[in-house]
Write a protein that holds these residues in place. Structure first.
Motif, PDB file in Angstrom:
ATOM      1  N   ASN A 182       0.805  -1.220   0.000  1.00  0.00           N
ATOM      2  CA  ASN A 182       0.000   0.000   0.000  1.00  0.00           C
ATOM      3  C   ASN A 182       0.841   1.275   0.000  1.00  0.00           C
ATOM      4  OD1 ASN A 182      -2.341  -1.538   0.097  1.00  0.00           O
ATOM      5  ND2 ASN A 182      -2.460  -1.473   2.337  1.00  0.00           N
ATOM      6  N   LEU A 183       2.142   1.154   0.010  1.00  0.00           N
ATOM      7  CA  LEU A 183       3.002   2.320   0.133  1.00  0.00           C
ATOM      8  C   LEU A 183       3.143   3.065  -1.188  1.00  0.00           C
ATOM      9  CD1 LEU A 183       5.965   0.829   2.222  1.00  0.00           C
ATOM     10  CD2 LEU A 183       3.802   1.778   3.038  1.00  0.00           C
ATOM     11  N   SER A 184       3.486   4.344  -1.084  1.00  0.00           N
ATOM     12  CA  SER A 184       3.854   5.104  -2.275  1.00  0.00           C
ATOM     13  C   SER A 184       5.205   4.605  -2.774  1.00  0.00           C
ATOM     14  CB  SER A 184       3.945   6.592  -1.948  1.00  0.00           C
ATOM     15  OG  SER A 184       5.064   6.851  -1.111  1.00  0.00           O
ATOM     16  N   TYR A 185       5.549   5.015  -3.985  1.00  0.00           N
ATOM     17  CA  TYR A 185       6.827   4.574  -4.558  1.00  0.00           C
ATOM     18  C   TYR A 185       7.995   5.027  -3.684  1.00  0.00           C
ATOM     19  CZ  TYR A 185       9.734   2.873  -8.390  1.00  0.00           C
ATOM     20  OH  TYR A 185      10.605   2.147  -9.141  1.00  0.00           O
ATOM     21  N   GLY A 186       7.936   6.258  -3.212  1.00  0.00           N
ATOM     22  CA  GLY A 186       9.009   6.773  -2.368  1.00  0.00           C
ATOM     23  C   GLY A 186       9.098   6.062  -1.039  1.00  0.00           C
ATOM     24  N   GLN A 187       7.950   5.741  -0.437  1.00  0.00           N
ATOM     25  CA  GLN A 187       7.945   5.008   0.833  1.00  0.00           C
ATOM     26  C   GLN A 187       8.535   3.609   0.652  1.00  0.00           C
ATOM     27  OE1 GLN A 187       3.745   5.420   1.684  1.00  0.00           O
ATOM     28  NE2 GLN A 187       4.131   6.921   3.290  1.00  0.00           N
ATOM     29  N   LYS A 188       8.279   2.993  -0.497  1.00  0.00           N
ATOM     30  CA  LYS A 188       8.873   1.679  -0.762  1.00  0.00           C
ATOM     31  C   LYS A 188      10.402   1.788  -0.858  1.00  0.00           C
ATOM     32  CE  LYS A 188       4.918  -0.439  -3.080  1.00  0.00           C
ATOM     33  NZ  LYS A 188       4.374  -0.995  -4.357  1.00  0.00           N
ATOM     34  N   LYS A 189      10.892   2.891  -1.429  1.00  0.00           N
ATOM     35  CA  LYS A 189      12.335   3.102  -1.490  1.00  0.00           C
ATOM     36  C   LYS A 189      12.924   3.177  -0.083  1.00  0.00           C
ATOM     37  CE  LYS A 189      12.997   3.905  -6.058  1.00  0.00           C
ATOM     38  NZ  LYS A 189      14.012   3.276  -6.934  1.00  0.00           N
ATOM     39  N   GLU A 203      19.211   3.343  -8.489  1.00  0.00           N
ATOM     40  CA  GLU A 203      18.245   4.401  -8.802  1.00  0.00           C
ATOM     41  C   GLU A 203      17.328   4.747  -7.616  1.00  0.00           C
ATOM     42  OE1 GLU A 203      16.315   4.456 -12.543  1.00  0.00           O
ATOM     43  OE2 GLU A 203      17.857   3.286 -13.561  1.00  0.00           O
ATOM     44  N   PRO A 204      17.911   5.197  -6.503  1.00  0.00           N
ATOM     45  CA  PRO A 204      17.090   5.561  -5.338  1.00  0.00           C
ATOM     46  C   PRO A 204      16.196   6.770  -5.582  1.00  0.00           C
ATOM     47  CG  PRO A 204      19.348   6.275  -5.020  1.00  0.00           C
ATOM     48  CD  PRO A 204      19.348   5.411  -6.248  1.00  0.00           C
ATOM     49  N   ALA A 205      16.509   7.594  -6.592  1.00  0.00           N
ATOM     50  CA  ALA A 205      15.698   8.782  -6.868  1.00  0.00           C
ATOM     51  C   ALA A 205      14.598   8.523  -7.880  1.00  0.00           C
ATOM     52  CB  ALA A 205      16.589   9.918  -7.368  1.00  0.00           C
ATOM     53  N   GLY A 206      14.595   7.374  -8.524  1.00  0.00           N
ATOM     54  CA  GLY A 206      13.640   7.098  -9.587  1.00  0.00           C
ATOM     55  C   GLY A 206      12.205   7.090  -9.100  1.00  0.00           C
ATOM     56  N   GLY A 207      11.356   7.941  -9.673  1.00  0.00           N
ATOM     57  CA  GLY A 207       9.946   7.976  -9.339  1.00  0.00           C
ATOM     58  C   GLY A 207       9.609   8.620  -8.010  1.00  0.00           C
ATOM     59  N   VAL A 208      10.579   9.259  -7.363  1.00  0.00           N
ATOM     60  CA  VAL A 208      10.383   9.852  -6.034  1.00  0.00           C
ATOM     61  C   VAL A 208      10.114  11.345  -6.179  1.00  0.00           C
ATOM     62  CG1 VAL A 208      11.447  10.272  -3.792  1.00  0.00           C
ATOM     63  CG2 VAL A 208      11.876   8.119  -4.995  1.00  0.00           C
ATOM     64  N   ASN A 209       9.143  11.869  -5.428  1.00  0.00           N
ATOM     65  CA  ASN A 209       8.850  13.305  -5.506  1.00  0.00           C
ATOM     66  C   ASN A 209       9.994  14.115  -4.910  1.00  0.00           C
ATOM     67  OD1 ASN A 209       8.283  14.193  -2.627  1.00  0.00           O
ATOM     68  ND2 ASN A 209       6.782  12.545  -2.784  1.00  0.00           N
ATOM     69  N   PRO A 210      10.158  15.378  -5.313  1.00  0.00           N
ATOM     70  CA  PRO A 210      11.316  16.185  -4.901  1.00  0.00           C
ATOM     71  C   PRO A 210      11.501  16.298  -3.392  1.00  0.00           C
ATOM     72  CG  PRO A 210      10.170  17.250  -6.715  1.00  0.00           C
ATOM     73  CD  PRO A 210       9.316  16.092  -6.293  1.00  0.00           C
ATOM     74  N   LEU A 215      10.550  14.145  -0.931  1.00  0.00           N
ATOM     75  CA  LEU A 215      11.037  12.886  -0.386  1.00  0.00           C
ATOM     76  C   LEU A 215      12.442  12.577  -0.882  1.00  0.00           C
ATOM     77  CD1 LEU A 215      10.449  10.515   1.417  1.00  0.00           C
ATOM     78  CD2 LEU A 215       9.276   9.387  -0.494  1.00  0.00           C
ATOM     79  N   LEU A 216      12.746  13.002  -2.094  1.00  0.00           N
ATOM     80  CA  LEU A 216      14.085  12.806  -2.625  1.00  0.00           C
ATOM     81  C   LEU A 216      15.123  13.481  -1.744  1.00  0.00           C
ATOM     82  CD1 LEU A 216      16.143  11.921  -4.722  1.00  0.00           C
ATOM     83  CD2 LEU A 216      15.526  13.921  -6.093  1.00  0.00           C
ATOM     84  N   GLU A 217      14.841  14.702  -1.306  1.00  0.00           N
ATOM     85  CA  GLU A 217      15.786  15.407  -0.441  1.00  0.00           C
ATOM     86  C   GLU A 217      15.949  14.690   0.895  1.00  0.00           C
ATOM     87  OE1 GLU A 217      17.873  17.845  -1.272  1.00  0.00           O
ATOM     88  OE2 GLU A 217      17.024  17.457  -3.267  1.00  0.00           O
ATOM     89  N   GLU A 218      14.884  14.056   1.379  1.00  0.00           N
ATOM     90  CA  GLU A 218      14.992  13.259   2.602  1.00  0.00           C
ATOM     91  C   GLU A 218      15.923  12.073   2.378  1.00  0.00           C
ATOM     92  OE1 GLU A 218      11.397  12.043   4.481  1.00  0.00           O
ATOM     93  OE2 GLU A 218      10.366  13.951   4.089  1.00  0.00           O
ATOM     94  N   ILE A 219      15.754  11.391   1.247  1.00  0.00           N
ATOM     95  CA  ILE A 219      16.595  10.236   0.942  1.00  0.00           C
ATOM     96  C   ILE A 219      18.060  10.661   0.804  1.00  0.00           C
ATOM     97  CG2 ILE A 219      17.092   8.481  -0.813  1.00  0.00           C
ATOM     98  CD1 ILE A 219      14.062   8.320  -1.329  1.00  0.00           C
ATOM     99  N   VAL A 220      18.288  11.775   0.119  1.00  0.00           N
ATOM    100  CA  VAL A 220      19.649  12.302  -0.024  1.00  0.00           C
ATOM    101  C   VAL A 220      20.249  12.605   1.344  1.00  0.00           C
ATOM    102  CG1 VAL A 220      21.007  14.268  -0.837  1.00  0.00           C
ATOM    103  CG2 VAL A 220      19.326  13.194  -2.356  1.00  0.00           C
ATOM    104  N   GLY A 221      19.451  13.199   2.225  1.00  0.00           N
ATOM    105  CA  GLY A 221      19.925  13.498   3.568  1.00  0.00           C
ATOM    106  C   GLY A 221      20.311  12.243   4.325  1.00  0.00           C
ATOM    107  N   HIS A 222      19.514  11.186   4.181  1.00  0.00           N
ATOM    108  CA  HIS A 222      19.829   9.917   4.846  1.00  0.00           C
ATOM    109  C   HIS A 222      21.124   9.324   4.298  1.00  0.00           C
ATOM    110  CE1 HIS A 222      16.092  10.108   6.896  1.00  0.00           C
ATOM    111  NE2 HIS A 222      15.319   9.747   5.880  1.00  0.00           N
TER     112      HIS A 222
END
Length: 247
Positions: A141-148, A167-174, A176-183
């Motif tokens: 049930n997760l969004s694409y970014g949450q699945k990442k 491809e951790p940024a693929g399909g992720v909204n901007p 959430l992408l910055e959150e992933i980059v921060g992690h």
């Protein structure tokens, strides 16, 4: 930390990876880039042994690993994500994170489904990633970014020393992408080595310490983002069109 030596992967007469060699230095963020069909994901598959290389060698921290099984490589400190989330159906995020991190092969069949220690560890990782609120959510049930983020959590459960992110940024909204980059940056600051495949050039140029460029299955350039950006061979093979579109 990681050394790929003359690695090749053939599918019949097609050479998806062709005599490919590159290194990943301990403590750095290294990007593996190239046009579609360059062989990047196939290289990832051969390194992690989800696919057997046709020839060549892969060394992790001074130990040759290309003959090991995937779970054995994970136990030695190398974990990876995939382009498409491999969440298990009808299981919660917490269950997915724990089950996907098991590294004992058939022995895991005789372990408790979820031990208290594993639950505590998984919840700590989900807290670090800011997603404890979805721990009991069905993974499908997760969004694409949450699945990442769920995939990243599962990867961290094995206490890796190097992670391969496909491809951790693929399909992720901007946002959430910055959150992933921060992690990724925070994990790297704690000593984790990172190898990343990504098509987002703006992200690669600001995140990476070094860049390895593949084209037609082989490495055509290595260097800092600035060096790669100015390399005529890279401009001709891939980056030229991207950079021209940005200017």
């Amino acid at each position: 930390m990681l050394e790929v030596k003359n690695m090749s992967k053939r599918f019949g007469g097609i050479r998806a990876v062709d005599d490919c060699s590159f290194t990943v230095r301990k403590g750095e963020i290294t990007a593996l880039i190239g046009p579609n069909g360059a062989g990047k994901t196939t290289a990832f598959n051969c390194i992690s042994r989800t696919m057997a290389p046709t020839s060549g060698e892969v060394w992790l921290d001074g130990e040759r690993i290309d003959g090991l099984r995937p779970h054995q490589i994970t136990r030695r400190g190398l974990s990876r994500t995939f382009q498409i989330s491999r969440n298990l159906a009808d299981m919660t995020v917490l269950e997915n994170v724990i089950c996907q991190s098991r590294t004992e092969g058939w022995r895991d069949m005789f372990r408790p489904a979820l031990s208290e220690a594993e639950i505590a560890k998984a919840m700590g990782i989900l807290d670090f990633l800011g997603i404890t609120r979805i721990a009991q959510e069905d993974g499908s049930n997760l969004s694409y970014g949450q699945k990442k983020l769920m995939d990243l959590a599962a990867l961290l459960m094995s206490d890796p020393k190097i992670i391969l992110l496909d491809e951790p940024a693929g399909g992720v909204n901007p946002t959430l992408l910055e959150e992933i980059v921060g992690h990724i940056r925070e994990l790297n600051a704690k000593g984790l080595t990172v190898l990343i495949v990504e098509h987002n050039m703006e992200l690669i140029m600001r995140l990476s310490d070094r860049v390895v460029v593949m084209a037609q299955g082989t490495v055509i350039a290595e260097g800092t983002p600035e060096e790669v950006r100015a390399d005529p061979a890279v401009l001709d093979a891939y980056l030229g069109g991207v950079l021209e579109a940005e200017e």
